[in-house]
Design a protein around this motif. Structure first.
Motif, PDB file in Angstrom:
ATOM      1  N   TRP A  49       0.950  -1.054   0.394  1.00  0.00           N
ATOM      2  CA  TRP A  49       0.037   0.252   0.068  1.00  0.00           C
ATOM      3  C   TRP A  49       1.244   1.223  -0.091  1.00  0.00           C
ATOM      4  N   LEU A  50       1.800   1.276   1.306  1.00  0.00           N
ATOM      5  CA  LEU A  50       3.193   2.023   1.531  1.00  0.00           C
ATOM      6  C   LEU A  50       3.591   2.556  -0.291  1.00  0.00           C
ATOM      7  N   TRP A  51       4.066   1.658  -1.182  1.00  0.00           N
ATOM      8  CA  TRP A  51       4.250   1.446  -2.546  1.00  0.00           C
ATOM      9  C   TRP A  51       3.356   2.729  -3.251  1.00  0.00           C
ATOM     10  N   LEU A  52       2.311   1.796  -3.240  1.00  0.00           N
ATOM     11  CA  LEU A  52       0.942   2.697  -4.163  1.00  0.00           C
ATOM     12  C   LEU A  52       0.859   3.966  -4.137  1.00  0.00           C
ATOM     13  N   VAL A  53       1.150   4.202  -2.837  1.00  0.00           N
ATOM     14  CA  VAL A  53       0.795   6.073  -2.500  1.00  0.00           C
ATOM     15  C   VAL A  53       1.900   6.793  -3.280  1.00  0.00           C
ATOM     16  N   TRP A  54       3.143   5.886  -2.343  1.00  0.00           N
ATOM     17  CA  TRP A  54       4.429   7.036  -2.877  1.00  0.00           C
ATOM     18  C   TRP A  54       4.742   6.845  -4.917  1.00  0.00           C
ATOM     19  N   PHE A  58       4.812   9.886  -7.559  1.00  0.00           N
ATOM     20  CA  PHE A  58       5.537  10.218  -8.404  1.00  0.00           C
ATOM     21  C   PHE A  58       5.473  10.514  -9.805  1.00  0.00           C
ATOM     22  N   HIS A  59       4.038   9.545 -10.409  1.00  0.00           N
ATOM     23  CA  HIS A  59       3.828   9.477 -11.406  1.00  0.00           C
ATOM     24  C   HIS A  59       2.656  10.053 -11.521  1.00  0.00           C
ATOM     25  N   ASP A  60       2.277  11.216 -10.863  1.00  0.00           N
ATOM     26  CA  ASP A  60       0.542  12.154 -10.469  1.00  0.00           C
ATOM     27  C   ASP A  60       0.552  12.215 -12.109  1.00  0.00           C
ATOM     28  N   MET A  61      -0.944  12.638 -11.976  1.00  0.00           N
ATOM     29  CA  MET A  61      -1.350  12.736 -13.614  1.00  0.00           C
ATOM     30  C   MET A  61      -1.186  11.724 -14.745  1.00  0.00           C
ATOM     31  N   THR A  62      -0.816  10.876 -14.055  1.00  0.00           N
ATOM     32  CA  THR A  62      -0.911   9.392 -15.817  1.00  0.00           C
ATOM     33  C   THR A  62      -1.265   8.812 -15.648  1.00  0.00           C
ATOM     34  N   PRO A  63      -1.732   7.423 -16.188  1.00  0.00           N
ATOM     35  CA  PRO A  63      -2.033   6.738 -16.396  1.00  0.00           C
ATOM     36  C   PRO A  63      -2.525   5.743 -15.458  1.00  0.00           C
ATOM     37  N   ARG A  64      -1.052   5.314 -15.079  1.00  0.00           N
ATOM     38  CA  ARG A  64      -0.588   5.146 -14.276  1.00  0.00           C
ATOM     39  C   ARG A  64      -0.180   4.964 -12.292  1.00  0.00           C
ATOM     40  N   ALA A  65       0.000   6.464 -12.588  1.00  0.00           N
ATOM     41  CA  ALA A  65      -0.940   6.983 -10.644  1.00  0.00           C
ATOM     42  C   ALA A  65      -2.471   6.479 -10.550  1.00  0.00           C
ATOM     43  N   ALA A  66      -3.083   7.116 -11.947  1.00  0.00           N
ATOM     44  CA  ALA A  66      -4.579   6.476 -11.742  1.00  0.00           C
ATOM     45  C   ALA A  66      -4.661   5.227 -11.370  1.00  0.00           C
ATOM     46  N   ARG A  67      -4.344   4.120 -12.101  1.00  0.00           N
ATOM     47  CA  ARG A  67      -4.432   2.689 -11.353  1.00  0.00           C
ATOM     48  C   ARG A  67      -4.196   2.627 -10.235  1.00  0.00           C
ATOM     49  N   ASN A  68      -2.593   3.145  -9.828  1.00  0.00           N
ATOM     50  CA  ASN A  68      -2.127   2.998  -8.641  1.00  0.00           C
ATOM     51  C   ASN A  68      -3.724   3.431  -7.063  1.00  0.00           C
ATOM     52  N   ARG A  69      -4.347   4.452  -7.534  1.00  0.00           N
ATOM     53  CA  ARG A  69      -5.303   4.916  -6.536  1.00  0.00           C
ATOM     54  C   ARG A  69      -6.240   4.453  -6.796  1.00  0.00           C
ATOM     55  N   LYS A  70      -6.463   3.351  -7.671  1.00  0.00           N
ATOM     56  CA  LYS A  70      -8.414   2.460  -7.964  1.00  0.00           C
ATOM     57  C   LYS A  70      -7.229   1.742  -7.136  1.00  0.00           C
ATOM     58  N   ILE A  71      -6.544   0.697  -7.711  1.00  0.00           N
ATOM     59  CA  ILE A  71      -5.923  -0.031  -6.608  1.00  0.00           C
ATOM     60  C   ILE A  71      -6.126   0.569  -4.878  1.00  0.00           C
ATOM     61  N   PHE A  73      -7.862   2.444  -3.810  1.00  0.00           N
ATOM     62  CA  PHE A  73      -8.859   2.604  -2.845  1.00  0.00           C
ATOM     63  C   PHE A  73      -9.760   1.063  -2.772  1.00  0.00           C
ATOM     64  N   TRP A  74      -9.640   0.092  -3.646  1.00  0.00           N
ATOM     65  CA  TRP A  74      -9.986  -1.275  -3.142  1.00  0.00           C
ATOM     66  C   TRP A  74      -9.454  -1.542  -2.163  1.00  0.00           C
ATOM     67  N   LEU A  75      -8.390  -2.056  -2.025  1.00  0.00           N
ATOM     68  CA  LEU A  75      -7.594  -2.042  -1.073  1.00  0.00           C
ATOM     69  C   LEU A  75      -7.639  -2.041   0.431  1.00  0.00           C
ATOM     70  N   LYS A  76      -8.539  -0.290   0.691  1.00  0.00           N
ATOM     71  CA  LYS A  76      -8.465   0.642   2.233  1.00  0.00           C
ATOM     72  C   LYS A  76     -10.190  -0.494   1.871  1.00  0.00           C
ATOM     73  N   ASN A  77     -11.047   0.021   1.271  1.00  0.00           N
ATOM     74  CA  ASN A  77     -12.241  -1.417   1.412  1.00  0.00           C
ATOM     75  C   ASN A  77     -12.380  -2.421   1.777  1.00  0.00           C
ATOM     76  N   VAL A  78     -11.187  -3.252   1.055  1.00  0.00           N
ATOM     77  CA  VAL A  78     -11.222  -4.503   1.478  1.00  0.00           C
ATOM     78  C   VAL A  78     -10.109  -4.478   3.209  1.00  0.00           C
ATOM     79  N   ILE A  79      -9.278  -3.592   3.583  1.00  0.00           N
ATOM     80  CA  ILE A  79      -9.180  -3.875   4.879  1.00  0.00           C
ATOM     81  C   ILE A  79     -10.106  -2.757   6.169  1.00  0.00           C
TER      82      ILE A  79
END
Length: 103
Positions: A49-54, A58-71, A73-79
């Motif tokens: 999760w820490l890796w996803l956040v950081w 570091f890749h803000d405003m990219t598809p990679r950052a959007a994917r990380n934020r979506k993951i 979001f679901w990780l926070k719900n499961v936790i």
């Protein structure tokens, strides 16, 4: 604006490490004997999760950052659901509160 975004990373980092740190504290304090596999899984999940956040930072405003934020979001719900389930568990060592509500 850059400073504001960087300051926002502090609670995001703390939130990602909240679960493994809290489980480690209850284990080290002797409040609950958390199984080793659960503790290791909590740390692996927290570090992922820490890796996803950081990585999203570091890749803000990219598809990679959007994917990380979506993951994330679901990780926070499961936790959250997991913590709700954990909160319903009562340890055999736990004390019951007296009827007046004071310990």
């Amino acid at each position: 604006m850059k400073l504001l975004v960087l300051v926002d990373m502090t609670p995001r980092t703390a939130w990602a490490l909240m679960v493994p740190v809290s489980l480690s504290v209850v284990t080290l304090g002797g409040y609950w004997a958390v199984p080793s596999l659960l503790l290791a899984g909590a740390w692996l999940t927290g570090l992922a999760w820490l890796w996803l956040v950081w990585d999203a930072h570091f890749h803000d405003m990219t598809p990679r950052a959007a994917r990380n934020r979506k993951i994330e979001f679901w990780l926070k719900n499961v936790i959250t659901i997991g913590y709700l389930g954990l909160g319903s568990f009562r340890s055999p060592r736990a004390r019951r509160w007296p009827k007046n509500g004071l310990p």
